[in-house]
Scaffold this motif. Sequence first.
Motif, short mmCIF file in Angstrom:
data_model
loop_
_atom_site.label_atom_id
_atom_site.label_comp_id
_atom_site.label_asym_id
_atom_site.label_seq_id
_atom_site.Cartn_x
_atom_site.Cartn_y
_atom_site.Cartn_z
N ARG A 6 0.83 -1.21 0.00
CA ARG A 6 0.00 0.00 0.00
C ARG A 6 0.87 1.26 0.00
O ARG A 6 1.73 1.43 0.83
CB ARG A 6 -0.92 0.00 1.21
N GLN A 7 0.60 2.14 -0.97
CA GLN A 7 1.24 3.45 -1.04
C GLN A 7 0.39 4.48 -0.31
O GLN A 7 0.89 5.30 0.42
CB GLN A 7 1.45 3.84 -2.51
N ARG A 8 -0.91 4.43 -0.56
CA ARG A 8 -1.90 5.23 0.15
C ARG A 8 -3.20 4.44 0.12
O ARG A 8 -3.22 3.30 -0.32
CB ARG A 8 -2.05 6.63 -0.44
N SER A 9 -4.32 4.99 0.55
CA SER A 9 -5.53 4.22 0.77
C SER A 9 -5.94 3.32 -0.40
O SER A 9 -6.31 2.18 -0.20
CB SER A 9 -6.69 5.14 1.14
N ASP A 10 -5.87 3.80 -1.64
CA ASP A 10 -6.32 2.98 -2.77
C ASP A 10 -5.23 2.73 -3.82
O ASP A 10 -5.49 2.15 -4.85
CB ASP A 10 -7.55 3.61 -3.43
N LEU A 11 -3.99 3.15 -3.54
CA LEU A 11 -2.89 3.01 -4.49
C LEU A 11 -1.85 2.03 -3.94
O LEU A 11 -1.44 2.12 -2.78
CB LEU A 11 -2.23 4.37 -4.74
N TRP A 13 1.84 -0.41 -4.89
CA TRP A 13 2.93 -0.89 -5.72
C TRP A 13 2.74 -2.40 -5.84
O TRP A 13 2.34 -3.05 -4.87
CB TRP A 13 4.29 -0.62 -5.07
N GLU A 61 -11.53 0.02 -2.09
CA GLU A 61 -11.20 -0.47 -0.75
C GLU A 61 -11.92 -1.74 -0.33
O GLU A 61 -11.33 -2.63 0.22
CB GLU A 61 -11.49 0.62 0.30
#
Length: 167
Positions: A6-11, A13, A61
């Motif tokens: 997880r990079q942020r809530s919905d993004l 790698w 999510e």
Amino acid sequence: ALAYVRQRSDLFWTGGVNFRSSSFKRYDFNAVSTDIAVDNIPTEESTSEIVAELGLALEGERVKDSTNHYGLRVSLGTPLWRHVTNTSYPGMTFDNRQGWDANVEGRYSWALTSFAHIGLWGRYSFSHRSDQRIGYVESSSGASRTAELPASNLRTTTIGVELLWKL
């Protein structure tokens, strides 16, 4: 298998390795020049490879208690291992790992119940593999020859229906 970080809530790698295997037969060869002799014997080619992939994914999510769910993933890859055989060259193995892959995948689903969705997904992939030449000595005549696996581009499009659930 791909791992998501997880990079942020919905993004996210993404990264991992995939194993692919395919086999096909070629029929009805046509010479590109009158200097080339063509025998129309069917040729079978088998390929197995392990490809490393890195990419980005955008994911909805939740499935549970959600009215819809979405996903989009893009990735690039390169072969780590490759094994190609061709019946035109018995006993020879082509193992050139030069090439790359590009993939884009998307999905969207709608809630059937509070914990289950039905959806559509699609994927487009492009693979490029470079050519390879192998020198060998012909056993019957002792003449030096070259076996060639030409460069190739493979495009695939896949679509489907999926069922998602989260209890």
